[in-house]
Design a protein around this motif. Structure first.
Motif, PDB file in Angstrom:
ATOM      1  N   ARG A  81      -2.205   7.192  -1.983  1.00 43.56           N
ATOM      2  CA  ARG A  81      -1.129   6.427  -1.328  1.00 43.56           C
ATOM      3  C   ARG A  81      -0.190   7.363  -0.570  1.00 43.56           C
ATOM      4  NH1 ARG A  81       0.848   0.978  -3.908  1.00 43.56           N
ATOM      5  NH2 ARG A  81      -1.061   0.189  -4.840  1.00 43.56           N
ATOM      6  N   MET A  82       0.092   8.515  -1.165  1.00 40.82           N
ATOM      7  CA  MET A  82       0.999   9.460  -0.490  1.00 40.82           C
ATOM      8  C   MET A  82       0.348  10.043   0.762  1.00 40.82           C
ATOM      9  SD  MET A  82       2.520  11.397  -3.842  1.00 40.82           S
ATOM     10  CE  MET A  82       2.950  10.413  -5.297  1.00 40.82           C
TER      11      MET A  82
ATOM     12  N   ALA B   8       5.611  20.253  -1.648  1.00 36.16           N
ATOM     13  CA  ALA B   8       4.762  19.064  -1.652  1.00 36.16           C
ATOM     14  C   ALA B   8       5.139  18.155  -2.817  1.00 36.16           C
ATOM     15  CB  ALA B   8       3.294  19.487  -1.775  1.00 36.16           C
TER      16      ALA B   8
ATOM     17  N   SER C  55       0.804  -1.221   0.000  1.00 41.77           N
ATOM     18  CA  SER C  55       0.000   0.000   0.000  1.00 41.77           C
ATOM     19  C   SER C  55       0.840   1.276   0.000  1.00 41.77           C
ATOM     20  CB  SER C  55      -0.931   0.005   1.218  1.00 41.77           C
ATOM     21  OG  SER C  55      -0.160   0.006   2.394  1.00 41.77           O
TER      22      SER C  55
ATOM     23  N   LEU D  28       5.704  14.158   4.171  1.00 38.25           N
ATOM     24  CA  LEU D  28       4.300  14.162   4.592  1.00 38.25           C
ATOM     25  C   LEU D  28       4.110  13.494   5.955  1.00 38.25           C
ATOM     26  CD1 LEU D  28       2.573  13.201   1.232  1.00 38.25           C
ATOM     27  CD2 LEU D  28       2.481  15.412   2.369  1.00 38.25           C
ATOM     28  N   ARG D  29       5.075  12.653   6.354  1.00 41.33           N
ATOM     29  CA  ARG D  29       4.966  11.965   7.648  1.00 41.33           C
ATOM     30  C   ARG D  29       5.225  12.888   8.827  1.00 41.33           C
ATOM     31  NH1 ARG D  29       6.303   6.297   8.393  1.00 41.33           N
ATOM     32  NH2 ARG D  29       7.477   7.125  10.139  1.00 41.33           N
TER      33      ARG D  29
ATOM     34  N   LEU E 267       0.596   8.417   4.102  1.00 45.09           N
ATOM     35  CA  LEU E 267       1.829   8.555   4.894  1.00 45.09           C
ATOM     36  C   LEU E 267       1.631   9.518   6.061  1.00 45.09           C
ATOM     37  CD1 LEU E 267       4.486   8.790   2.043  1.00 45.09           C
ATOM     38  CD2 LEU E 267       4.162   6.905   3.642  1.00 45.09           C
ATOM     39  N   ARG E 268       0.627  10.397   5.974  1.00 44.83           N
ATOM     40  CA  ARG E 268       0.381  11.377   7.036  1.00 44.83           C
ATOM     41  C   ARG E 268      -0.230  10.733   8.272  1.00 44.83           C
ATOM     42  NH1 ARG E 268      -0.942  17.020   6.048  1.00 44.83           N
ATOM     43  NH2 ARG E 268      -2.621  16.547   7.495  1.00 44.83           N
TER      44      ARG E 268
ATOM     45  N   SER F 287      -1.418  19.078   0.522  1.00 42.80           N
ATOM     46  CA  SER F 287      -0.467  18.038   0.900  1.00 42.80           C
ATOM     47  C   SER F 287       0.189  17.424  -0.325  1.00 42.80           C
ATOM     48  CB  SER F 287      -1.167  16.942   1.711  1.00 42.80           C
ATOM     49  OG  SER F 287      -1.560  17.449   2.966  1.00 42.80           O
ATOM     50  N   VAL F 288      -0.569  17.284  -1.389  1.00 42.92           N
ATOM     51  CA  VAL F 288      -0.060  16.740  -2.644  1.00 42.92           C
ATOM     52  C   VAL F 288      -0.639  17.594  -3.764  1.00 42.92           C
ATOM     53  CG1 VAL F 288      -0.097  14.753  -4.210  1.00 42.92           C
ATOM     54  CG2 VAL F 288       0.069  14.366  -1.749  1.00 42.92           C
TER      55      VAL F 288
ATOM     56  N   PRO G  15       3.372   4.247  -1.463  1.00 44.99           N
ATOM     57  CA  PRO G  15       3.566   4.821  -2.794  1.00 44.99           C
ATOM     58  C   PRO G  15       4.688   4.086  -3.519  1.00 44.99           C
ATOM     59  CG  PRO G  15       3.508   6.570  -1.138  1.00 44.99           C
ATOM     60  CD  PRO G  15       3.550   5.263  -0.403  1.00 44.99           C
TER      61      PRO G  15
END
Lengths: 233, 233, 233, 233, 233, 233, 233, 233
Positions: H227-228, H178, F177, F231-232, H231-232, H156-157, F179
């Motif tokens: 998917r990105m 981003a 899952s 982004l984490r 990550l948050r 965020s993206v 990216p």
């Protein structure tokens, strides 16, 4: 960061969502008009954008309109000039022709290239620049070119329009001293690959000083010619 | 099934394994010589095949030889004529020139095209056909072509050689009545894509009656010219 | 600069603007007819040009006409011969067949190639040259070619027509001595890429002496054949 | 998820970092050998992988080795068979030839195609399969093919190897009933575009039943032939 | 030159001109049927050829028929089986299924690939070969492939059908030992370029032993599978 | 117009002419480092730019350096880490590894892809991001991928590196899952056309959620991964 | 046919054979200089042609000279200016700079583009036109472009030089009103395909008024700029 | 081999034959939804698959539906949201918007790109992710981009959507930190070659950190963004 933020005009769709942002000071800033590229726009979208543009600057140029869009524009405006094969339309008050600006020759290799000629012609009209068309003077019967060479030599800028092998600008640029802009057209079949043969021929011309625009791009060639003519002022 | 089985000459490598089968009656059967295409062959392979061919028919034409192969051929034969830039060599007894067969004009657009001109020239030599070279008459200065037009008109067949946009045959075929064979060359850079631009230009010529061979293929154009000249007999 | 200026015939559109300049002395000058390439012309444009051409030289050849144009031509002239799949039409007085000029074989690999065969055939008709069609002799069943080889060998020039891998001219040129003109066709699908596979195959033939024209270009091959046949005179 | 996890053999570089994971049960699982593709590997990397593979299965096949790598392999092993032009090497104990398995014909159009022939031949050797080479039987002199047709008809599978227009499999597949695998080669120049012309020709063959592998891929064609031969068992 | 001249059946058009020459002994000679490739043929041409073929050999396979042609065939024959999306039709007496010949798996990556599957399936029917379809087992959810692996392993030959990136044969050929024939399909959009992406993916597979046919060529893959199955006899 | 003008550092050549303008606040502004792209720069130019960059920000990353440039950099700096096959160098003080940022998996299909892996790895080093390499897990032996799937699933972002048909990301993205960034490599030959086959395969993947960078672009993939990891925070 | 035949100067090789025909009145006729395109010419050929050209017009411009040719020119002339990376040389008496003609800006996206910048610069020198270089102002750090916008706005014509995605002219043409000539460069790797990506980007620019020349064609862009500047007179 | 076999849902056609196998646990397994790619499926096939998918997971996303399919879906479901120009439909219960997940900016260069924007937007809707559209901010009038930069920086993206030369992501990625996903669109004509120009431009961007999806692939870009965003968490 400079430069100052130019004025822009937002256009919304029927649900009130933003759809376009018109760059109405582009002509002042860079000599190129804000035109409406109608390809893949619905007739409703194009008409809405044209309306906003006519309101902001008095007239609007539309390129790549399909027949349905052209009909919608004709219904909406009386004051309109249309080149139907090209899908080009000039809506609103026609700009006055600039006197003393020189003129642009549009030299076409064959009769099938005329729609592209018309897109260039109408774009020059929208910019107030005079143009003259030299039709069907391709290199297969080169005497046809020589017969018009004296006339052609009076132009300040020459736009050449040719499909197939696209050899006309190569020959012409060796005979005149004006800037030569080459438009490859998609006229041809088989290994012309939609205008690729003419495009590659023009990019690889052995005559130096030719510059090239996209296939069938009469609009872009006319705008480039206008930028060049402005050097005379 | 006809036709009769032609004579063929096998060639073996140093281990005695079969390597080539020479079609030594090809000239008789179809007017085209059995030549040695040296690309990707080792000098030893090429030399062995040439030896067998000279034994069978008195002489041999080699195309696409690299410098090492050319040197090997020069060491092996005294009776040799080499066009070094083209990598073409004619080994053995030169055929007599055919009188009354007419002659072939080889018209080249630029000086950089001369290696391809030489491949065509030496191939015609190997077939006993007279040729005359018209160098550097590309369309960027079209007066250079007109200055030679009377001379060119005397040729039975015209081979044109041009790289970049390859416009020379388009212009020329509109001015003469002889068959025009066009050789695109790989002369150029960038969007010439190794001769693709000239190839496409020639295939899409607006002058009807031009036929085209592979990029840089001086050999094939010369053989085609020979087949055409045979119609005069 | 020579040569003398040939006579030309201007054609105007319904607004009186110049649309075409007919090169009516092209046949005299270079053995190739001034034909009308109807692709991207309107039926009205094509009809107007044909009218001028028939007036000037007695007949006119039209290529790449769409069905609408073909119907317009049929309405306008009784004296017309049409190859409908090819979109080719020959309008006006048919030229007399030249006796003693030899004949051209048109050898087609498959039934789907027949429209291109017809364009070549009608073009040769317009030039007064005799032709014979050899249909469906592709290399997948090579006995079909061998069965006709004796007949084919009587031709002065052979036009081969093939799509897909385009191997027919390679095999044929190794069996006959006449000039072989290869027409790649757009017959195929997938990786034939609109005739590219056949075009590349013919350009890279291992049989020397083949010359190639554009994809589906029956007209050009016929004109080239006519130039070659003129060498017999 | 099935299937069971096959055994694999890791290989490390001189710093102890993992570099490769050998799939040593591939032959058992799918009839295809784990071979070493040496392109873009250093001689040291290739040698290390070959060492691990020989240890695991007694022998190793290397393809696309450059001369430096070939020399390194020769230094490291005595029991080695090398096809130098192809850059193929078979290291270790040669597998026994399978009797009663039938044999594979490798039919090559020209002498320049022989390196690709050798890659296929050595791969078949590594699989214990018998093969026979038929060299220089291209279609330009088609009698050379007919002269060998009886011999070819005895093969269980036929691999054809041809560059330029790649017409050999089209003709051959119309004459025999065995499976025909076609390898296009990069032999050619100009519009052969590194083997693209032969590849497209073979993919578009009008003879049904031909299957094609990558340009110059003698290894893949041989492995495919081995899978087919296994159907006889 | 051998071999003996096979029987052929000429077909004429409504004017009595020769249009096709049927190679009715092709199956006997090389295991491949004479099928009718309907692309670019008129419904009348196709029907006439089918009629002659049914008369000669009892049944006829038609590929690439457009809907109009399919309707014409349905009107002319009752005994017909049509795969409408594929444009494939099998006319006349169905051949008996060969028992003991093994069977062919047709593994398709996605539902959109099913028309190509049908062309392969009907072709195998016309040759009397049993087949089983494994639909929608593409690699995006690889468990779907593993769930069917045991079933797939029973096939003598596997035809894989995939568009987009065409990865299915790469994964599958690493898991089974049967010959794997890969058909790239034109399913996709954008940079799939009409199936080019799948075609290149399959040609460049890192799994050795895959062979490839033209884009969407279900017919060719089936004929190739039949040639392979004949090795079992 | 915002935003504020970032600081820039000019670099001059030995004649004092401006040669480069370093964007030393790029990391702060957009998370991407100002790196030195050494392709087509002379060793002297690259060294001068690196010197200015190290002075401004403590370290500098160099990509696409040829061996001569790599040697010049080694001579000029002691504090340097070089990946020689990739032509990547990291000069100056190494950034500290970010703890708690997660890590990036770099999954490579074959051993020949390792230079591209190294470019990505060193770029991540220069950004203080941890990475782990999973070598030689291509889809031809898919058990190798499954064996590492648990480990791979711990990564925050996965970079996949594959040449030839480039199928690894398609399979992998259907199993995890995170990216997935896909780097096509130029590993291959023939119809891989310098990495085009892998590029098209990855762009057309049937597994949604894959994004793609340029062929062999380890640097770009690593920078994209860094933007995602941010982004984490 | 007009126009009058211009004077031309023949050049012969060491065997006295004609090799080139110099078009020494080209500058007078069409504002473009007769330059020597050294690609595929031997150093001896280039030197001979330069000698004739210097004799005829006082100076000569050479483009695309390899290092060996550059050395030969340096040995033969003292009065020479060489741009070594570009392979451009200006031999003989430098033309005086035209005062009051305006000047040309040459705006380059990256340091790697500088050889192409130099070819344009030296060509403008040879025509007596002033130019100023704006290096390393690519769009990745767009503030670098804005910082120079006031200076750039003073130019009469702007030549932009960019590889990779070639976005610089699109942004710049939306900010200035001067004619913008775009030179795509071959700087890049992978999917830049030798400059194709930049070329297509520039041809498809959404900023109207850009014209394009061949990849890396600094010479052609400079000659085109000179033709445009002549409009100011 | 792990992982565990996911649940799958078979779909059959009206004859009861298997047609599709739905991967209904894909979202759980890899964060990407099982969507229905309607291209080349019949309306009946698509409707059947959607029905099964809605039953299994409550809603279904359909992409690339033609108008006829869209109408069939509207007839079958009331609870449907359709983007007609894009051919995208979201059927069934809309997922709740995730709060605290951040949001995705969709930045489009021109009005003609809006259908692709809609496909991305509806896909994000189907995943419960918030998005905001920034329309018509292409680089030809770069002030339009700067005016929205502060708003864009909150995303965020960022998904950028651009046709023609595709320069928007290059400029934008140099201004924000981003992740930037670039979608090339097929908007354009001539040398845009169906979106190839924008695709190549984006792949060759000089701004590092951009990743690219297939031409017009709004669906894939949205899934990658999802998917990105995960990550948050």
């Amino acid at each position: 960061m400079n430069p100052k933020k130019p004025r822009e005009v937002p256009v919304h769709d029927k649900d009130g969502l933003p759809m376009a942002r018109l760059d109405v000071e582009r002509t002042k800033r860079c000599g190129s008009p804000e035109a409406v590229f109608a390809l893949r726009k619905t007739p409703a979208e194009t008409t809405a954008i044209v309306k906003a543009l006519v309101r902001a600057q008095g007239h609007a140029l539309v390129t790549r309109a399909d027949p349905e869009t052209t009909r919608a524009l004709r219904r909406a405006w009386k004051n309109i000039k249309v080149a139907p094969h090209a899908g080009t339309a000039l809506v609103g008050k026609m700009p006055a022709k600039c006197s003393g600006c020189g003129w642009v020759a549009i030299a076409a290799a064959g009769t099938s290239d005329l729609p592209v000629v018309e897109e260039a012609e109408l774009t020059l009209d929208s910019l107030g620049i005079e143009s003259r068309v030299f039709a069907d003077i391709g290199v297969a019967g080169i005497h046809r070119l020589f017969a018009r060479l004296d006339d052609l030599s009076g132009a300040s800028v020459i736009i050449t329009v040719a499909g197939m092998e696209g050899a006309l600008p190569s020959v012409l640029a060796g005979l005149v001293s004006a800037p030569v802009i080459a438009i490859p057209t998609s006229v041809g079949y088989g290994a012309s690959f939609g205008g690729l043969s003419a495009l590659l021929g023009m990019l690889n011309s052995c005559s130096p000083g030719i510059t090239v625009v996209n296939i069938d791009n009469g609009f872009g060639a006319a705008v480039a010619a206008a930028r060049m003519l402005a050097l005379r002022e």
